[in-house]
Design a protein around this motif. Structure first.
Motif, PDB file in Angstrom:
ATOM      1  N   ARG A 174       2.586  19.935 -16.756  1.00 44.85           N
ATOM      2  CA  ARG A 174       1.643  21.032 -17.019  1.00 44.85           C
ATOM      3  C   ARG A 174       2.340  22.390 -16.856  1.00 44.85           C
ATOM      4  NH1 ARG A 174      -2.802  20.422 -13.209  1.00 44.85           N
ATOM      5  NH2 ARG A 174      -3.161  18.516 -14.367  1.00 44.85           N
ATOM      6  N   PHE A 175       3.137  22.527 -15.815  1.00 44.48           N
ATOM      7  CA  PHE A 175       3.878  23.757 -15.553  1.00 44.48           C
ATOM      8  C   PHE A 175       4.807  24.085 -16.713  1.00 44.48           C
ATOM      9  CE2 PHE A 175       7.690  25.850 -13.875  1.00 44.48           C
ATOM     10  CZ  PHE A 175       7.139  26.956 -13.248  1.00 44.48           C
ATOM     11  N   MET A 176       5.539  23.077 -17.184  1.00 48.73           N
ATOM     12  CA  MET A 176       6.483  23.284 -18.283  1.00 48.73           C
ATOM     13  C   MET A 176       5.748  23.595 -19.589  1.00 48.73           C
ATOM     14  SD  MET A 176       9.500  22.884 -16.952  1.00 48.73           S
ATOM     15  CE  MET A 176      10.766  22.258 -18.009  1.00 48.73           C
ATOM     16  N   GLU A 180       0.841  -1.206   0.000  1.00 54.31           N
ATOM     17  CA  GLU A 180       0.000   0.000   0.000  1.00 54.31           C
ATOM     18  C   GLU A 180       0.874   1.254   0.000  1.00 54.31           C
ATOM     19  OE1 GLU A 180      -3.265   2.598   0.034  1.00 54.31           O
ATOM     20  OE2 GLU A 180      -3.061   0.510  -0.583  1.00 54.31           O
ATOM     21  N   ALA A 181       1.923   1.263   0.801  1.00 51.73           N
ATOM     22  CA  ALA A 181       2.833   2.411   0.844  1.00 51.73           C
ATOM     23  C   ALA A 181       3.509   2.609  -0.510  1.00 51.73           C
ATOM     24  CB  ALA A 181       3.876   2.209   1.939  1.00 51.73           C
ATOM     25  N   GLN A 182       3.860   1.514  -1.176  1.00 45.59           N
ATOM     26  CA  GLN A 182       4.481   1.597  -2.496  1.00 45.59           C
ATOM     27  C   GLN A 182       3.499   2.168  -3.519  1.00 45.59           C
ATOM     28  OE1 GLN A 182       5.232  -2.151  -4.592  1.00 45.59           O
ATOM     29  NE2 GLN A 182       7.292  -1.424  -5.063  1.00 45.59           N
ATOM     30  N   ARG A 183       2.246   1.723  -3.453  1.00 44.02           N
ATOM     31  CA  ARG A 183       1.222   2.241  -4.366  1.00 44.02           C
ATOM     32  C   ARG A 183       1.020   3.734  -4.160  1.00 44.02           C
ATOM     33  NH1 ARG A 183      -3.639   3.855  -4.241  1.00 44.02           N
ATOM     34  NH2 ARG A 183      -3.984   3.331  -2.066  1.00 44.02           N
ATOM     35  N   VAL A 184       0.927   4.166  -2.916  1.00 44.07           N
ATOM     36  CA  VAL A 184       0.736   5.589  -2.603  1.00 44.07           C
ATOM     37  C   VAL A 184       1.923   6.403  -3.103  1.00 44.07           C
ATOM     38  CG1 VAL A 184       0.615   7.246  -0.696  1.00 44.07           C
ATOM     39  CG2 VAL A 184      -0.816   5.192  -0.653  1.00 44.07           C
ATOM     40  N   GLU A 185       3.133   5.898  -2.902  1.00 42.80           N
ATOM     41  CA  GLU A 185       4.326   6.611  -3.369  1.00 42.80           C
ATOM     42  C   GLU A 185       4.344   6.738  -4.886  1.00 42.80           C
ATOM     43  OE1 GLU A 185       8.719   5.192  -3.544  1.00 42.80           O
ATOM     44  OE2 GLU A 185       8.434   6.155  -1.595  1.00 42.80           O
ATOM     45  N   GLN A 186       3.965   5.672  -5.594  1.00 41.29           N
ATOM     46  CA  GLN A 186       3.931   5.724  -7.057  1.00 41.29           C
ATOM     47  C   GLN A 186       2.879   6.712  -7.553  1.00 41.29           C
ATOM     48  OE1 GLN A 186       3.380   1.574  -7.959  1.00 41.29           O
ATOM     49  NE2 GLN A 186       5.579   1.161  -8.041  1.00 41.29           N
ATOM     50  N   GLU A 187       1.716   6.740  -6.907  1.00 34.52           N
ATOM     51  CA  GLU A 187       0.675   7.702  -7.284  1.00 34.52           C
ATOM     52  C   GLU A 187       1.148   9.131  -7.053  1.00 34.52           C
ATOM     53  OE1 GLU A 187      -2.840   6.686  -5.115  1.00 34.52           O
ATOM     54  OE2 GLU A 187      -3.341   5.005  -6.457  1.00 34.52           O
ATOM     55  N   ARG A 188       1.826   9.368  -5.928  1.00 38.71           N
ATOM     56  CA  ARG A 188       2.335  10.699  -5.614  1.00 38.71           C
ATOM     57  C   ARG A 188       3.346  11.136  -6.666  1.00 38.71           C
ATOM     58  NH1 ARG A 188       6.718  12.574  -4.041  1.00 38.71           N
ATOM     59  NH2 ARG A 188       7.623  10.570  -3.484  1.00 38.71           N
ATOM     60  N   LYS A 189       4.219  10.226  -7.079  1.00 41.95           N
ATOM     61  CA  LYS A 189       5.219  10.551  -8.082  1.00 41.95           C
ATOM     62  C   LYS A 189       4.567  10.857  -9.431  1.00 41.95           C
ATOM     63  CE  LYS A 189       9.504   8.953 -10.182  1.00 41.95           C
ATOM     64  NZ  LYS A 189       9.328   9.848 -11.269  1.00 41.95           N
ATOM     65  N   GLN A 190       3.541  10.077  -9.807  1.00 41.55           N
ATOM     66  CA  GLN A 190       2.845  10.331 -11.066  1.00 41.55           C
ATOM     67  C   GLN A 190       2.145  11.685 -11.044  1.00 41.55           C
ATOM     68  OE1 GLN A 190       0.315   6.892 -11.428  1.00 41.55           O
ATOM     69  NE2 GLN A 190       1.840   5.731 -12.583  1.00 41.55           N
ATOM     70  N   GLU A 191       1.525  12.006  -9.921  1.00 41.27           N
ATOM     71  CA  GLU A 191       0.849  13.308  -9.792  1.00 41.27           C
ATOM     72  C   GLU A 191       1.863  14.442  -9.875  1.00 41.27           C
ATOM     73  OE1 GLU A 191      -1.556  15.676  -6.349  1.00 41.27           O
ATOM     74  OE2 GLU A 191      -2.058  13.550  -6.642  1.00 41.27           O
ATOM     75  N   GLN A 192       2.995  14.275  -9.237  1.00 42.41           N
ATOM     76  CA  GLN A 192       4.050  15.276  -9.271  1.00 42.41           C
ATOM     77  C   GLN A 192       4.564  15.467 -10.703  1.00 42.41           C
ATOM     78  OE1 GLN A 192       7.603  14.238  -7.022  1.00 42.41           O
ATOM     79  NE2 GLN A 192       7.506  16.218  -5.992  1.00 42.41           N
TER      80      GLN A 192
END
Length: 137
Positions: A118-120, A100-112
């Motif tokens: 978008r910024f670029m 679960e922690a790995q999934r959350v980290e991967q989602e956070r990285k994708q969102e980032q």
């Protein structure tokens, strides 16, 4: 002992406990049972160790055959020091918790990465996310 180049040096590691880091980002720990001229490995009593922050979890994998070209790094584990407390100690958690922690980290990285893209794009630039283990094949 003579210095033997290439995969032949792995014969010295037979029956030792090794940690193997693969090109896809996985970390495996097991006993080296066999090796060939292509550095293909057979690990016995293998676990896959997943790290997220200061936590880790182990998944039993049993016998694991690894193609030599997928090995990035390997090293012997000192079993006497393996369970000794260290300054940078990690906390072992359940398989469910680490996945679960790995999934959350991967989602956070994708969102980032999406926000960065978008910024670029708003500034007329193209952002290419760093190549991760999942993007190698």
């Amino acid at each position: 002992m003579a210095n033997i180049p290439g995969a032949a040096q792995l014969f010295d590691e037979l029956d030792k406990k090794l940690m193997v880091y693969l090109r896809d980002g996985r970390t495996l720990i097991g006993y080296l049972r066999s090796v060939d001229q292509f550095a293909n490995l057979v690990l016995h009593r293998t676990i896959e160790r997943i790290h997220v922050g200061d936590r880790y979890g182990d998944i039993d994998r049993g016998v694991f055959v690894i193609r030599g070209e997928n090995v990035v790094l390997l090293g012997e584990i000192d079993e006497a020091r393996e369970h000794a407390p260290s300054a940078a100690s990690l906390t072992k958690v359940s398989i469910e918790e680490i996945l679960e922690a790995q999934r959350v980290e991967q989602e956070r990285k994708q969102e980032q990465d999406m926000l960065r893209s978008r910024f670029m794009k708003e500034r007329g630039l193209q952002y290419m996310a760093e190549i991760g283990p999942d993007d190698m094949y």
